[in-house]
Design a protein around this motif. Sequence first.
Motif, mmCIF file in Angstrom:
data_model
loop_
_atom_site.group_PDB
_atom_site.id
_atom_site.type_symbol
_atom_site.label_atom_id
_atom_site.label_comp_id
_atom_site.label_asym_id
_atom_site.label_seq_id
_atom_site.Cartn_x
_atom_site.Cartn_y
_atom_site.Cartn_z
ATOM 1 N N ILE A 161 0.842 -1.209 0.000
ATOM 2 C CA ILE A 161 0.000 0.000 0.000
ATOM 3 C C ILE A 161 0.871 1.250 0.000
ATOM 4 C CG2 ILE A 161 -1.577 1.377 1.419
ATOM 5 C CD1 ILE A 161 -2.870 -1.266 2.311
ATOM 6 N N VAL A 162 1.844 1.279 0.911
ATOM 7 C CA VAL A 162 2.692 2.475 1.038
ATOM 8 C C VAL A 162 3.510 2.685 -0.237
ATOM 9 C CG1 VAL A 162 4.655 3.480 2.266
ATOM 10 C CG2 VAL A 162 2.776 2.420 3.545
ATOM 11 N N ALA A 163 4.071 1.610 -0.772
ATOM 12 C CA ALA A 163 4.874 1.743 -1.999
ATOM 13 C C ALA A 163 4.005 2.233 -3.154
ATOM 14 C CB ALA A 163 5.518 0.400 -2.346
ATOM 15 N N PHE A 164 2.773 1.727 -3.231
ATOM 16 C CA PHE A 164 1.866 2.131 -4.307
ATOM 17 C C PHE A 164 1.484 3.605 -4.161
ATOM 18 C CE2 PHE A 164 -2.169 2.408 -6.578
ATOM 19 C CZ PHE A 164 -1.879 1.699 -7.745
ATOM 20 N N VAL A 165 1.119 4.010 -2.956
ATOM 21 C CA VAL A 165 0.713 5.410 -2.734
ATOM 22 C C VAL A 165 1.882 6.358 -2.998
ATOM 23 C CG1 VAL A 165 -0.035 7.076 -0.989
ATOM 24 C CG2 VAL A 165 -1.124 4.832 -1.102
ATOM 25 N N GLN A 166 3.069 5.969 -2.530
ATOM 26 C CA GLN A 166 4.225 6.842 -2.758
ATOM 27 C C GLN A 166 4.551 6.950 -4.241
ATOM 28 O OE1 GLN A 166 7.154 7.550 -0.113
ATOM 29 N NE2 GLN A 166 5.644 7.583 1.512
ATOM 30 N N SER A 167 4.316 5.865 -4.999
ATOM 31 C CA SER A 167 4.508 5.939 -6.450
ATOM 32 C C SER A 167 3.491 6.875 -7.085
ATOM 33 C CB SER A 167 4.379 4.535 -7.069
ATOM 34 O OG SER A 167 5.400 3.689 -6.596
ATOM 35 N N LEU A 168 2.250 6.810 -6.601
ATOM 36 C CA LEU A 168 1.212 7.714 -7.129
ATOM 37 C C LEU A 168 1.599 9.170 -6.950
ATOM 38 C CD1 LEU A 168 -2.252 6.223 -6.068
ATOM 39 C CD2 LEU A 168 -1.209 6.234 -8.321
ATOM 40 N N ARG A 169 2.233 9.482 -5.812
ATOM 41 C CA ARG A 169 2.600 10.879 -5.544
ATOM 42 C C ARG A 169 3.672 11.387 -6.511
ATOM 43 N NH1 ARG A 169 2.757 9.567 0.784
ATOM 44 N NH2 ARG A 169 0.504 9.656 1.182
ATOM 45 N N GLY A 170 4.323 10.439 -7.192
ATOM 46 C CA GLY A 170 5.310 10.836 -8.189
ATOM 47 C C GLY A 170 4.704 11.105 -9.552
ATOM 48 N N LEU A 171 3.404 10.783 -9.710
ATOM 49 C CA LEU A 171 2.731 11.027 -10.986
ATOM 50 C C LEU A 171 2.155 12.443 -11.004
ATOM 51 C CD1 LEU A 171 0.739 7.667 -11.391
ATOM 52 C CD2 LEU A 171 3.022 8.234 -12.263
ATOM 53 N N ASP A 172 1.860 12.896 -12.173
ATOM 54 C CA ASP A 172 1.293 14.241 -12.328
ATOM 55 C C ASP A 172 -0.230 14.155 -12.208
ATOM 56 O OD1 ASP A 172 0.953 16.911 -12.822
ATOM 57 O OD2 ASP A 172 1.083 16.702 -15.015
ATOM 58 N N LEU A 173 -0.707 13.969 -10.986
ATOM 59 C CA LEU A 173 -2.138 13.847 -10.733
ATOM 60 C C LEU A 173 -2.723 15.200 -10.365
ATOM 61 C CD1 LEU A 173 -2.213 10.591 -8.539
ATOM 62 C CD2 LEU A 173 -2.654 10.789 -10.992
ATOM 63 N N PHE A 174 -4.031 15.338 -10.556
ATOM 64 C CA PHE A 174 -4.693 16.583 -10.146
ATOM 65 C C PHE A 174 -4.630 16.725 -8.639
ATOM 66 C CE2 PHE A 174 -8.430 19.130 -8.985
ATOM 67 C CZ PHE A 174 -8.217 20.255 -9.781
ATOM 68 N N LYS A 175 -4.811 15.622 -7.894
ATOM 69 C CA LYS A 175 -4.709 15.643 -6.428
ATOM 70 C C LYS A 175 -4.067 14.342 -5.958
ATOM 71 C CE LYS A 175 -5.426 16.618 -2.091
ATOM 72 N NZ LYS A 175 -4.611 15.482 -1.612
ATOM 73 N N SER A 176 -2.851 14.462 -5.456
ATOM 74 C CA SER A 176 -2.154 13.291 -4.930
ATOM 75 C C SER A 176 -2.782 12.850 -3.610
ATOM 76 C CB SER A 176 -0.674 13.615 -4.704
ATOM 77 O OG SER A 176 -0.023 13.859 -5.919
ATOM 78 N N PRO A 177 -2.791 11.545 -3.330
ATOM 79 C CA PRO A 177 -3.379 11.088 -2.059
ATOM 80 C C PRO A 177 -2.525 11.482 -0.865
ATOM 81 C CG PRO A 177 -2.374 9.262 -3.246
ATOM 82 C CD PRO A 177 -2.320 10.448 -4.173
ATOM 83 N N GLY A 178 -3.169 11.947 0.197
ATOM 84 C CA GLY A 178 -2.483 12.267 1.436
ATOM 85 C C GLY A 178 -2.484 11.069 2.373
ATOM 86 N N VAL A 179 -1.988 11.286 3.576
ATOM 87 C CA VAL A 179 -1.970 10.201 4.565
ATOM 88 C C VAL A 179 -3.396 9.769 4.917
ATOM 89 C CG1 VAL A 179 -1.242 9.551 6.888
ATOM 90 C CG2 VAL A 179 0.208 11.029 5.504
ATOM 91 N N ALA A 180 -4.302 10.741 4.961
ATOM 92 C CA ALA A 180 -5.697 10.416 5.279
ATOM 93 C C ALA A 180 -6.263 9.442 4.252
ATOM 94 C CB ALA A 180 -6.529 11.697 5.311
ATOM 95 N N GLU A 181 -5.926 9.636 2.972
ATOM 96 C CA GLU A 181 -6.414 8.725 1.930
ATOM 97 C C GLU A 181 -5.735 7.358 2.037
ATOM 98 O OE1 GLU A 181 -5.714 12.030 1.174
ATOM 99 O OE2 GLU A 181 -7.871 12.438 1.196
ATOM 100 N N THR A 182 -4.453 7.345 2.409
ATOM 101 C CA THR A 182 -3.767 6.059 2.618
ATOM 102 C C THR A 182 -4.490 5.251 3.695
ATOM 103 O OG1 THR A 182 -1.660 7.126 2.095
ATOM 104 C CG2 THR A 182 -1.561 4.965 3.126
ATOM 105 N N LEU A 183 -4.841 5.925 4.792
ATOM 106 C CA LEU A 183 -5.547 5.243 5.882
ATOM 107 C C LEU A 183 -6.929 4.777 5.427
ATOM 108 C CD1 LEU A 183 -4.559 7.611 8.829
ATOM 109 C CD2 LEU A 183 -3.851 5.230 8.541
ATOM 110 N N ASP A 184 -7.633 5.621 4.677
ATOM 111 C CA ASP A 184 -8.954 5.230 4.174
ATOM 112 C C ASP A 184 -8.836 3.990 3.287
ATOM 113 O OD1 ASP A 184 -10.242 7.265 5.466
ATOM 114 O OD2 ASP A 184 -10.382 8.575 3.711
#
Length: 304
Positions: free
Chosen positions: A226-249
Amino acid sequence: MSFSLPTTVDGTLALLSAHEYVADRALATALFLSLKLGRPLFLEGDAGVGKTEIAKVVAAATGSPLVRLQCYEGLDVSAAAYEWNYPAQMMEIRLAEAGQSDSDTLRERLYSERFLTRRPLLQALQPDGADRAVLLIDELDRADEPFEAFLLEVLSDFQMSIPELGTVRSQQPPIVVVTSNRTREIHDAIKRRCFYHWVDYPSAEREREILRRKVPQLQDDLSREIVAFVQSLRGLDLFKSPGVAETLDWAHALTQLDVVSLDPEVVDQSVGALLKYQDDIARLRGTEAASLLEQIRMEMSRDQ
C-alpha cells in the motif's frame, strides 16, 4: 486543568507518539518551539498530511478543550468571534420601556456579557472551566483575505477589541494551531506572528509506521505494498495526490474487502478511497495500475 508542556524536542516526539501521531523530528521541533515561545504554530501543506490532527493530539495530550474555527468563504466576525444577541436585547428594551429605565443604564445593560454570544475565537480566549484551550484555526486559506486582518490582534496579543465592551484579554493564552492547504497565499503579517512549518508527505518508513498504529489488523506485506503504491502515485502528475488520510482510508477499505495482496482488479474496485477526481481515476485504472504494481514488486524483491 493544569498540565506540563514538554521541555525538549524528544519529549515532544514522545508526547505525540503516545497519542498515536507519528511525527518527524522537524515537525516535533516546530511544535516544541511554538509551545516554548508561546507563539501560534502555522502549518502549511497539502490536504491530508496531518496538519489538523496535530491540534487534536495536543488537546488530548494536555487535557485541554479543543476549540475549532473551520474557515470558509464569507466567514465574518459574528461567526468567528462574537455577536450580540439582538432578540434578547429587544426584549430587554421593551421591558425597560415598560419600567421607564433611563437610557444610560439601559445601554450599559444591553452591551454587557449577558447579551454577548461567544464564538470560537472568544471561547478560546475565555475558556469555560479550563486553564487553557487549544485553538485550531483550520484551513485559513478558505477564508476571505480581509478576515486575516481581524486575526492579527488575536494571534499577536491574545486579545480582542469589542467596540461596545472594551478589550477582552486572555488570562491564559490558548495554544494556537493555524493550518492552510495553500489554495492561496496567506498574508505575511499572519505568518510573522506564528512559528511556520511546511508539512510534507511522510517518508515510506514513517507512513508504514502510521499504518501500523492506525490500522493494526493490516498484514505487514500488504502494508508495504500500500505504502509503496501510494508513494509511487505521488510521483505522478495527478490533479490531487493522495495524502496520509487517503492512505488510511484505502487501508481500512482493503481490510473490509479481506484483501491480502494488491492486484489491478483490487485497485480498480477500491480506488475511490484513494483518489477523488475522475481524471486521476481514469488514468490509474488498467495498464497504469498494473505497471505501478509490477514496478513496486520488483523494488520490494530487490530490497529483500
